[in-house]
Design a protein around this motif. Structure first.
Motif, PDB file in Angstrom:
ATOM      1  N   LEU A  86       2.537 -13.445 -13.001  1.00 54.24           N
ATOM      2  CA  LEU A  86       1.803 -12.596 -13.750  1.00 54.24           C
ATOM      3  C   LEU A  86       0.841 -13.273 -14.758  1.00 54.24           C
ATOM      4  CD1 LEU A  86       1.091  -9.665 -14.249  1.00 54.24           C
ATOM      5  CD2 LEU A  86       2.574  -9.730 -16.113  1.00 54.24           C
ATOM      6  N   LEU A  87       1.177 -14.772 -15.145  1.00 55.83           N
ATOM      7  CA  LEU A  87       0.505 -15.324 -15.826  1.00 55.83           C
ATOM      8  C   LEU A  87      -0.735 -16.036 -15.357  1.00 55.83           C
ATOM      9  CD1 LEU A  87       2.963 -17.329 -18.279  1.00 55.83           C
ATOM     10  CD2 LEU A  87       1.741 -15.612 -18.830  1.00 55.83           C
ATOM     11  N   THR A  88      -0.607 -16.193 -13.868  1.00 55.03           N
ATOM     12  CA  THR A  88      -1.498 -16.719 -13.240  1.00 55.03           C
ATOM     13  C   THR A  88      -2.753 -15.825 -13.009  1.00 55.03           C
ATOM     14  OG1 THR A  88      -0.792 -16.080 -11.118  1.00 55.03           O
ATOM     15  CG2 THR A  88      -0.026 -18.208 -12.055  1.00 55.03           C
ATOM     16  N   ALA A 141      -9.080  -0.966 -13.034  1.00 52.34           N
ATOM     17  CA  ALA A 141      -9.271  -2.507 -12.521  1.00 52.34           C
ATOM     18  C   ALA A 141      -8.248  -3.304 -12.779  1.00 52.34           C
ATOM     19  CB  ALA A 141     -10.725  -2.700 -13.582  1.00 52.34           C
ATOM     20  N   LEU A 142      -7.638  -3.215 -14.194  1.00 55.25           N
ATOM     21  CA  LEU A 142      -6.496  -4.194 -14.140  1.00 55.25           C
ATOM     22  C   LEU A 142      -5.174  -4.019 -13.193  1.00 55.25           C
ATOM     23  CD1 LEU A 142      -5.391  -6.560 -16.110  1.00 55.25           C
ATOM     24  CD2 LEU A 142      -4.524  -4.904 -17.692  1.00 55.25           C
ATOM     25  N   MET A 143      -4.915  -2.821 -13.000  1.00 60.00           N
ATOM     26  CA  MET A 143      -4.102  -2.427 -12.010  1.00 60.00           C
ATOM     27  C   MET A 143      -4.378  -2.982 -10.470  1.00 60.00           C
ATOM     28  SD  MET A 143      -3.030   1.744 -12.913  1.00 60.00           S
ATOM     29  CE  MET A 143      -1.956   1.715 -11.700  1.00 60.00           C
ATOM     30  N   ASP A 144      -5.729  -2.788 -10.301  1.00 61.53           N
ATOM     31  CA  ASP A 144      -6.036  -3.512  -8.825  1.00 61.53           C
ATOM     32  C   ASP A 144      -5.900  -4.756  -8.822  1.00 61.53           C
ATOM     33  OD1 ASP A 144      -6.599  -0.689  -8.034  1.00 61.53           O
ATOM     34  OD2 ASP A 144      -8.608  -0.790  -8.484  1.00 61.53           O
ATOM     35  N   THR A 145      -6.195  -5.539  -9.931  1.00 62.70           N
ATOM     36  CA  THR A 145      -6.183  -7.058  -9.779  1.00 62.70           C
ATOM     37  C   THR A 145      -4.578  -7.394  -9.699  1.00 62.70           C
ATOM     38  OG1 THR A 145      -8.068  -6.909 -11.477  1.00 62.70           O
ATOM     39  CG2 THR A 145      -6.657  -9.002 -11.618  1.00 62.70           C
ATOM     40  N   ILE A 146      -3.887  -6.940 -10.566  1.00 63.97           N
ATOM     41  CA  ILE A 146      -2.315  -7.271 -10.680  1.00 63.97           C
ATOM     42  C   ILE A 146      -1.697  -6.954  -9.483  1.00 63.97           C
ATOM     43  CG2 ILE A 146      -0.088  -6.883 -11.848  1.00 63.97           C
ATOM     44  CD1 ILE A 146      -1.749  -6.360 -14.219  1.00 63.97           C
ATOM     45  N   HIS A 181       4.182   2.103  -8.217  1.00 63.48           N
ATOM     46  CA  HIS A 181       2.770   2.744  -8.743  1.00 63.48           C
ATOM     47  C   HIS A 181       3.217   2.853 -10.249  1.00 63.48           C
ATOM     48  CE1 HIS A 181      -0.972   4.404  -9.503  1.00 63.48           C
ATOM     49  NE2 HIS A 181      -0.544   5.508 -10.124  1.00 63.48           N
ATOM     50  N   GLU A 182       4.342   3.740 -10.598  1.00 64.29           N
ATOM     51  CA  GLU A 182       4.617   3.857 -11.796  1.00 64.29           C
ATOM     52  C   GLU A 182       5.045   2.731 -12.783  1.00 64.29           C
ATOM     53  OE1 GLU A 182       5.096   6.651 -15.327  1.00 64.29           O
ATOM     54  OE2 GLU A 182       4.093   6.872 -13.056  1.00 64.29           O
ATOM     55  N   ARG A 183       5.845   2.062 -12.193  1.00 68.30           N
ATOM     56  CA  ARG A 183       6.263   0.477 -12.666  1.00 68.30           C
ATOM     57  C   ARG A 183       5.054  -0.115 -13.154  1.00 68.30           C
ATOM     58  NH1 ARG A 183       7.144  -2.607 -16.076  1.00 68.30           N
ATOM     59  NH2 ARG A 183       8.333  -4.356 -15.896  1.00 68.30           N
ATOM     60  N   LEU A 184       3.996  -0.189 -12.127  1.00 71.02           N
ATOM     61  CA  LEU A 184       2.746  -0.913 -12.308  1.00 71.02           C
ATOM     62  C   LEU A 184       1.855  -0.652 -13.642  1.00 71.02           C
ATOM     63  CD1 LEU A 184       0.713  -3.180 -11.565  1.00 71.02           C
ATOM     64  CD2 LEU A 184      -0.238  -1.638  -9.729  1.00 71.02           C
ATOM     65  N   ARG A 185       1.984   0.952 -13.591  1.00 73.93           N
ATOM     66  CA  ARG A 185       0.995   1.808 -14.727  1.00 73.93           C
ATOM     67  C   ARG A 185       1.963   1.292 -16.091  1.00 73.93           C
ATOM     68  NH1 ARG A 185       1.416   5.797 -17.579  1.00 73.93           N
ATOM     69  NH2 ARG A 185       3.324   6.415 -16.842  1.00 73.93           N
ATOM     70  N   LYS A 186       3.053   1.365 -16.027  1.00 74.61           N
ATOM     71  CA  LYS A 186       3.545   0.997 -17.359  1.00 74.61           C
ATOM     72  C   LYS A 186       3.301  -0.368 -17.934  1.00 74.61           C
ATOM     73  CE  LYS A 186       7.397   4.372 -17.146  1.00 74.61           C
ATOM     74  NZ  LYS A 186       8.843   4.839 -17.083  1.00 74.61           N
ATOM     75  N   LEU A 187       3.375  -1.378 -16.777  1.00 72.73           N
ATOM     76  CA  LEU A 187       3.325  -2.502 -16.906  1.00 72.73           C
ATOM     77  C   LEU A 187       1.787  -2.818 -17.588  1.00 72.73           C
ATOM     78  CD1 LEU A 187       4.475  -5.595 -16.525  1.00 72.73           C
ATOM     79  CD2 LEU A 187       3.204  -5.744 -14.427  1.00 72.73           C
ATOM     80  N   VAL A 188       0.737  -2.192 -16.874  1.00 73.35           N
ATOM     81  CA  VAL A 188      -0.435  -2.510 -17.377  1.00 73.35           C
ATOM     82  C   VAL A 188      -0.887  -1.747 -18.848  1.00 73.35           C
ATOM     83  CG1 VAL A 188      -2.667  -1.618 -16.876  1.00 73.35           C
ATOM     84  CG2 VAL A 188      -1.525  -2.398 -15.001  1.00 73.35           C
TER      85      VAL A 188
END
Length: 401
Positions: free
Chosen positions: A173-175, A189-194, A204-211
């Protein structure tokens, strides 16, 4: 007649002194290659019986000589450098390689040193793997420290994203998000990038919370450098380096388990509460075949936790460990004591932990580190007894002693 060959080992050559009944009959130099070892083999084979072969352990440089002797099943005495120094100090008015080889041979007639115990080569292989594992682990720790330092300039808050900062997911994730400014894009945009940049699956839900967490951290972050600073490139470099190191580290541990699982010590050590596979293979690698230690005290000295006392007049010291032994084994044992204590709280008792907790609670005992050293000594005695007697650990039986 009594034949002794003393060998002083250097980097690429060795001085050899051949003695018969205490008198030097030959001295010559050999190279550490086929030609040199064939020359030594010719000398050894000229005797009617195997001569005593004595040489010092000089780390990696003596390994080729030792392998040659093992390959030909020649018995030898492999001296600890400290022991050799003490034995030869009085005989070294003019120290040089030739005199050292001569003195090693001549003192054998006086000291009659015992032949060294020859271990199964798998123990040597495991030790080499263990040292590589420790080296990679050291590199990981150093790289993590460097990464932490650089993150203080670009995005320090991100270190609180996960519960631990030693996960390949975190490094990957740091990269993608090496600087706080990146989190100030739109959520999508950040969700798509990650999502497009990570190799691991995330819902999707975990990604949303992470973002959401990243964006919240990014809003309050005050980076010390701009997004185009070269420090950002360093964050990415160190994160990728950690990912590269993590894979071999796991592979080495798996390979060590595969090599060690058929050794008798493996199941014996596994029976000790608190011993994980990592602890088991690390101790097998660092301690080797315990049958070569006649007593547990010898094993303590090998590890470097045997006690020394500096008493003078009315002053009586409490003793201190020598630290002259295997430092890697000491580290593994120290962590093992902590694991044993933790495991006991989950219903896996051991007499080691019973003693450890009793001493910690005693008002007479000062310093948990000294208590841990005492527990390490008891653990080594237990391991030595179990291996020598081919027994698994039994808490009830151990508690009676």
């Amino acid at each position: 007649m009594h034949y002794v060959i003393g060998i002083d080992v250097s980097k690429a050559t060795s001085q050899v002194a051949v003695t018969v009944d205490g008198k030097v009959t030959q001295h010559f130099k050999i190279t550490h290659d086929v030609l040199g070892f064939n020359q030594l083999n010719t000398i050894i084979m000229q005797f009617n019986e195997f001569p005593d072969i004595v040489f010092e352990a000089t780390g990696i440089y003596s390994r080729r000589l030792k392998s040659f002797l093992d390959w030909h099943n020649y018995p030898y005495t492999y001296l600890n450098p400290l022991a050799a120094k003490k034995q030869l100090d009085q005989l070294r008015p003019n120290k040089n390689d030739l005199n050292d080889a001569k003195n090693l041979a001549e003192t054998q007639f006086i000291l009659a040193r015992a032949k060294s115990y020859v271990q199964n080569p798998i123990y040597i292989e495991l030790q080499d793997m263990s040292r590589f594992y420790q080296q990679i682990n050291h590199d990981i720790v150093s790289t993590k420290n460097r990464l932490h330092r650089i993150l203080q300039l670009t995005f320090p808050e991100i270190e609180g994203l996960f519960s631990a900062t030693d996960s390949p997911h975190y490094w990957e994730l740091l990269t993608i998000v090496p600087h706080a400014i990146i989190t100030r894009r739109s959520r999508q945009a950040l969700m798509d990038t990650i999502h497009g940049g990570i190799s691991w699956h995330i819902g999707h839900e975990r990604l949303r919370k992470l973002v959401d967490q990243l964006m919240s951290m990014g809003q309050i972050s005050a980076p010390a450098v701009a997004a185009n600073s070269y420090n950002v490139a360093q964050v990415i470099y160190y994160a990728k380096r950690l990912i590269e190191l993590h894979g071999p580290k796991c592979d080495i541990l798996t390979a060590m388990v595969d090599k060690a699982k058929d050794l008798p010590e493996y199941s014996i050590y596994q029976s000790i509460p608190g011993f994980s596979d990592k602890t088991v293979v690390s101790l097998i690698a660092e301690l080797g075949d315990l049958h070569r230690f006649r007593t547990a005290n010898k094993l303590n000295a090998f590890v470097g936790i045997d006690l020394r006392f500096n008493d003078s007049g009315d002053y009586k010291s409490t003793g201190f460990i020598t630290k002259r032994g295997n430092s890697t084994a000491r580290k593994v044992l120290f962590r093992a004591i902590s694991n044993i204590a933790s495991t006991a709280s989950y219903g896996h008792p051991s007499h080691i932990n019973d003693w450890y907790q009793k001493k910690k609670q005693s008002s007479l005992s000062k310093g948990t580190k000294k208590i841990a050293i005492g527990a390490m000594s008891r653990l080594l005695r237990t391991m030595h007894y179990l291996v020598i007697n081919h027994q698994l650990y039994d808490y009830k039986a151990a508690s009676k002693h």
